[in-house]
Motif scaffolding. Structure first.
Motif, PDB file in Angstrom:
ATOM      1  N   VAL A  30       0.824  -1.211   0.000  1.00  0.00           N
ATOM      2  CA  VAL A  30       0.000   0.000   0.000  1.00  0.00           C
ATOM      3  C   VAL A  30       0.856   1.257   0.000  1.00  0.00           C
ATOM      4  O   VAL A  30       0.382   2.334  -0.363  1.00  0.00           O
ATOM      5  N   THR A  31       2.136   1.140   0.407  1.00  0.00           N
ATOM      6  CA  THR A  31       2.989   2.330   0.399  1.00  0.00           C
ATOM      7  C   THR A  31       3.187   2.886  -1.002  1.00  0.00           C
ATOM      8  O   THR A  31       3.537   4.063  -1.156  1.00  0.00           O
ATOM      9  N   GLN A  32       2.977   2.078  -2.029  1.00  0.00           N
ATOM     10  CA  GLN A  32       3.117   2.568  -3.401  1.00  0.00           C
ATOM     11  C   GLN A  32       2.100   3.654  -3.722  1.00  0.00           C
ATOM     12  O   GLN A  32       2.288   4.427  -4.674  1.00  0.00           O
ATOM     13  N   TYR A  33       1.044   3.762  -2.919  1.00  0.00           N
ATOM     14  CA  TYR A  33      -0.010   4.749  -3.189  1.00  0.00           C
ATOM     15  C   TYR A  33       0.193   6.059  -2.427  1.00  0.00           C
ATOM     16  O   TYR A  33      -0.581   7.001  -2.618  1.00  0.00           O
ATOM     17  N   VAL A  34       1.213   6.127  -1.586  1.00  0.00           N
ATOM     18  CA  VAL A  34       1.442   7.361  -0.831  1.00  0.00           C
ATOM     19  C   VAL A  34       2.110   8.397  -1.734  1.00  0.00           C
ATOM     20  O   VAL A  34       3.160   8.134  -2.327  1.00  0.00           O
ATOM     21  N   GLN A 327      -4.616   6.494  -3.839  1.00  0.00           N
ATOM     22  CA  GLN A 327      -3.543   7.442  -3.550  1.00  0.00           C
ATOM     23  C   GLN A 327      -3.999   8.508  -2.565  1.00  0.00           C
ATOM     24  O   GLN A 327      -3.267   8.853  -1.635  1.00  0.00           O
ATOM     25  N   ILE A 328      -5.199   9.025  -2.747  1.00  0.00           N
ATOM     26  CA  ILE A 328      -5.694  10.038  -1.804  1.00  0.00           C
ATOM     27  C   ILE A 328      -5.936   9.410  -0.440  1.00  0.00           C
ATOM     28  O   ILE A 328      -5.592   9.987   0.608  1.00  0.00           O
ATOM     29  N   PHE A 329      -6.497   8.199  -0.418  1.00  0.00           N
ATOM     30  CA  PHE A 329      -6.805   7.537   0.849  1.00  0.00           C
ATOM     31  C   PHE A 329      -5.535   7.234   1.635  1.00  0.00           C
ATOM     32  O   PHE A 329      -5.415   7.600   2.820  1.00  0.00           O
ATOM     33  N   TYR A 330      -4.576   6.552   1.000  1.00  0.00           N
ATOM     34  CA  TYR A 330      -3.385   6.149   1.751  1.00  0.00           C
ATOM     35  C   TYR A 330      -2.474   7.329   2.063  1.00  0.00           C
ATOM     36  O   TYR A 330      -1.767   7.312   3.082  1.00  0.00           O
ATOM     37  N   THR A 331      -2.499   8.359   1.241  1.00  0.00           N
ATOM     38  CA  THR A 331      -1.761   9.570   1.610  1.00  0.00           C
ATOM     39  C   THR A 331      -2.440  10.248   2.783  1.00  0.00           C
ATOM     40  O   THR A 331      -1.760  10.786   3.672  1.00  0.00           O
ATOM     41  N   SER A 332      -3.756  10.236   2.818  1.00  0.00           N
ATOM     42  CA  SER A 332      -4.468  10.790   3.973  1.00  0.00           C
ATOM     43  C   SER A 332      -4.127  10.013   5.240  1.00  0.00           C
ATOM     44  O   SER A 332      -3.878  10.602   6.305  1.00  0.00           O
ATOM     45  N   LEU A 333      -4.120   8.694   5.149  1.00  0.00           N
ATOM     46  CA  LEU A 333      -3.773   7.884   6.318  1.00  0.00           C
ATOM     47  C   LEU A 333      -2.322   8.150   6.729  1.00  0.00           C
ATOM     48  O   LEU A 333      -2.013   8.257   7.929  1.00  0.00           O
ATOM     49  N   TYR A 334      -1.451   8.282   5.744  1.00  0.00           N
ATOM     50  CA  TYR A 334      -0.045   8.632   6.000  1.00  0.00           C
ATOM     51  C   TYR A 334       0.056   9.973   6.714  1.00  0.00           C
ATOM     52  O   TYR A 334       0.764  10.101   7.722  1.00  0.00           O
ATOM     53  N   HIS A 335      -0.654  10.985   6.236  1.00  0.00           N
ATOM     54  CA  HIS A 335      -0.620  12.290   6.896  1.00  0.00           C
ATOM     55  C   HIS A 335      -1.189  12.225   8.311  1.00  0.00           C
ATOM     56  O   HIS A 335      -0.715  12.922   9.215  1.00  0.00           O
ATOM     57  N   ALA A 336      -2.208  11.402   8.517  1.00  0.00           N
ATOM     58  CA  ALA A 336      -2.772  11.257   9.863  1.00  0.00           C
ATOM     59  C   ALA A 336      -1.783  10.596  10.815  1.00  0.00           C
ATOM     60  O   ALA A 336      -1.826  10.829  12.028  1.00  0.00           O
TER      61      ALA A 336
END
Length: 757
Positions: A30-34, A327-336
């Motif tokens: 899933v890191t590929q989507y960050v 990409q938006i979802f996992y980047t959002s989770l990453y930012h959180a």
């Protein structure tokens, strides 16, 4: 010979299988989507972008190693980086993600060649200092890794991190005059927030090692930051400047305006590697942090380790959807998951708010006015152990300082924003049964913090007038509404612990918001201490952070802030039909009055998704018996106000709160009352989401027939049975349930039974 050939073929076949397995593993990560560039800069005239940074960091880490495109960042680039800038001043080791005010930017490193500079220079004057031009075509970022080509020096810079450690890789041109600048004066714009460096030091330990510290005050008061840096090549020469005074090859230099320039040999083609440990306690701890986290010199291994750590954290939610949605979802989770930030060292030592050294798992960077709404409820689901650490960190502030955090930064209280929203965070965690929290200790902290007056929370005034008069404390309407909610939260834990008198007292206080409701105008309005309404009144007029009854909003946006008793708000409005009509007006009135606050953006009528007071309002149609309108507006926000580019957010991400709204809402639900254990159903964006609960069970959301047009819920099932409620509960999630939606392009006005929560 035949056996050898067979063995060779078998070995080759095994290698192919391993390679295919690795490729499959990489493909499934899933890191590929960050995409760390989401939210880093406005485009096409949009006012705000997210104010996030693209650099490398670890989940909830102390180090955020990222480029600064400003020498003295201000509020418009509070993270230090703006995608629209053309030059980089260097790479500093601490940053804030998505905040409306700047701070940190500690221990800046910058590789250069040629002429020696000890100042960053002017961004508009090429070759005026050590800064360099860069191009996005030669810049990349992913979870735990950042890379950029510094065009003025032809240097490729790569960065990765551990929790307390930054790891740099600089590839210089061969045979170049290579330097590394270390700037201990780099900070937010001085003297904003009273910012100044009080003391700093460089100490050259040997030809491979330099360490030091700085003591600086700013938005966070009197911060101490220690560092220990080791180099893969020997330092061939060094100068240290304290302002205009230059010291050649001195082993120790103290001052308040320090920069070091270190020279390195580039006769071979080996890159220069640098490991920097940081600490809030000591240089010894900084060195120990580095040694424990990255003991080797293999940069690629460190990058892979950072990716593995992020993969473990982000995989706690698995989703199905389009590439953009992922990409938006996992980047959002990453930012959180970037903050709250670790403050304690590997050995457990940390600086307490009273400037003593304590031991424990301590976190800071608590942007609570923002994050109590969605980010902290999300943490209870996917970061339960850290949630206990967050709560215990807050309680320690109470025990050392007298009250809970309001906005805590590097272990210090800066009193930013209103209310005392540690309270809902703590109550939510305790009532959800998060292990590792002493309930009585938690209650003592929230009760004391709700009775002892402190900046922003004048409880003597609160008890006397049963509202906050504007002439006693500005932002009075917002303060009244938010304190009433915090009191409701205290009451719930009092009830849980059998404190009946306290429960009754705080429940009474939780209704003080009614004392500011004006039946003539239909809004919550400011009164003075004599009970008179303040005039003139215009519900469209904005307030900022003082000098107005409303905080970063107006009367329209704060009308809806009674999350503890929405049924009462419906009654105040005149019933469900009147409530529905007012919501319709809220989402369609586009007129403004005077200057709109800079935090207001992402408008749908008066709804301003770019700032937190509006975040729950899309879900309130559920309480008026018209959930299809909630579905419409939630879908509109998800698809129109979040994008997969540098302008990805409609406002500051505020330490992950904007991101948490997306994570929840894309899965189909959101905590309107963040301490209730109830999640209002909106509409799913994803076709599937699987959430691993702390007890090991899986909660799964499935959306059949989901598409861009099919945004309306036609039917729902919970564990295979027809489901008509417009909410799910914490118990549903913990049971490992399956929530299944059937979607369509037109509203099903028969689905959804109104339910008071």
């Amino acid at each position: 010979m035949m056996k050898t050939r067979k063995a060779f073929v078998l070995a080759a076949f095994c290698l192919i299988i391993v390679d295919l397995a690795c490729a499959q593993s990489t493909e499934d990560k899933v890191t590929q989507y960050v995409n760390p560039f989401i939210g880093t800069g406005a485009v096409n005239g949009s006012s705000l972008s997210g104010n996030t940074y693209p650099g490398a960091t670890s989940p909830f880490g102390m180090v955020q190693l990222s480029p600064d495109t400003r020498d003295e960042p201000e509020w418009d680039a509070a993270c230090g980086y703006n995608y629209n800038d053309k030059t980089i001043a260097g790479f500093s080791h601490t940053h804030l993600s998505g905040t409306g005010a700047p701070d940190f930017f500690d221990i800046l490193f910058m590789p250069t060649t040629g002429q020696v500079h000890t100042r960053a220079g002017n961004a508009n004057e090429p070759n005026s200092g050590y800064r360099s031009r860069f191009s996005h075509s030669e810049e990349s970022a992913r979870a735990g890794y950042y890379q950029v080509k510094l065009l003025d020096y032809n240097i490729n810079a790569e960065l990765t991190t551990g929790t307390h450690t930054g790891f740099h890789k600089y590839t210089f041109p061969k045979n170049s005059d290579a330097h590394v600048v270390i700037d201990l004066d780099h900070s937010l714009k001085k003297p904003n927030w009273g910012c100044k460096v009080i003391d700093a030091q460089f100490k050259v330990i040997n030809e491979f090692t330099i360490e030091g510290y700085r003591v600086i005050t700013g938005w966070a008061k009197l911060r101490k930051i220690y560092f220990h840096a080791e180099f893969s090549k020997p330092i061939t020469n060094q100068i240290i400047a304290d302002g205009g005074t230059v010291f050649q090859n001195n082993a120790v230099v103290n001052g308040t305006d320090l920069r070091a320039v270190l020279d390195f040999d580039t006769k071979d083609e080996k890159p220069l590697l640098i490991k920097i440990g940081i600490s809030a306690v000591s240089t010894n701890n900084a060195r120990f942090n580095m040694q424990q986290e990255i003991p080797h010199w293999d940069f690629n291994l460190a990058v892979a380790q950072a990716d593995d750590v992020w993969e473990k954290e982000l995989s706690k939610i698995k989703i199905s959807g389009t590439k953009d949605q992922k990409q938006i979802f996992y980047t959002s989770l990453y930012h959180a998951f970037i903050q709250p930030n670790t403050l304690s060292d590997v050995n457990g030592e940390y600086p307490s708010i009273n400037y003593t050294i304590r031991t424990g798992r301590q976190y800071s960077t608590f942007s609570l006015w923002d994050t109590y709404r969605g980010a902290h409820p999300l943490y209870t689901l996917v970061q339960p152990a850290r949630t206990a650490d967050f709560v215990n960190s807050m309680i320690r502030q109470y025990e050392d300082y007298g009250y809970l955090p309001i906005w805590q930064l590097w272990g210090q209280e800066n009193y930013c924003m209103i209310g005392n929203h540690s309270i809902p965070v703590i109550v939510d965690a305790v009532l959800k049964g998060i292990p590792g929290i002493n309930r009585r200790r938690a209650y003592n902290a929230i009760k004391a913090s709700s009775t002892v007056s402190h900046p922003g929370s004048p409880f003597d005034i609160w008890e006397k007038y049963k509202y906050i008069p504007e002439n006693k404390l500005s932002q009075s309407v917002s303060v009244t509404l938010e304190m009433a909610y915090d009191d409701w939260c205290v009451a719930q834990l009092a009830k849980e612990l059998g404190e009946t008198d306290d429960y009754n007292h705080f429940m009474e206080r939780s209704q003080f918001y009614k004392n500011l409701y004006d039946t003539q105008t239909g809004f919550f309005r400011a009164r003075d201490d004599k009970g008179n309404w303040l005039t003139p009144f215009n519900p469209l007029q904005y307030g900022g952070n003082g000098g107005n009854p409303y905080t970063e909003g107006n009367a329209w946006q704060y009308f809806w802030y009674v999350p503890q008793n929405i049924s009462s708000l419906v009654e105040l409005t005149g019933g469900k039909q009147a409530f529905d009509n007012k919501l319709d007006s809220f989402f369609t009135i586009t007129a403004t009055h005077g200057e709109v606050n800079g935090n207001a953006s992402g408008f749908i009528g008066q709804y301003a998704h770019g700032n937190e007071p509006s975040h729950h309002v899309t879900y309130l149609y559920n309480y008026a018996g018209q959930p299809w309108k909630t579905q419409y507006y939630v879908s509109k926000v998800l698809t129109d106000l979040y994008t997969n580019n540098s302008a990805g957010y409609s406002g500051n991400d505020d330490c992950g709160e904007m991101s948490a709204w997306y994570v929840f809402s894309a899965m189909g639900f959101y905590p309107v009352n963040p301490a209730s254990g109830i999640y209002d159903i909106g509409t799913p964006l994803l076709s599937k989401a699987a959430l691993k609960m702390p007890n090991g069970k899986m909660f799964t959301m499935i959306a059949k027939n989901i598409s861009k047009e099919n945004i309306y819920i036609q039917a729902a099932k919970l564990n295979g049975k027809d489901y008509q409620l417009t909410y799910i509960t914490q118990q549903d999630l913990e049971a490992g349930s399956t929530l299944e939606f059937t979607m369509g392009s037109r509203p099903n006005k028969k689905w959804g039974v109104p339910k008071t929560k």
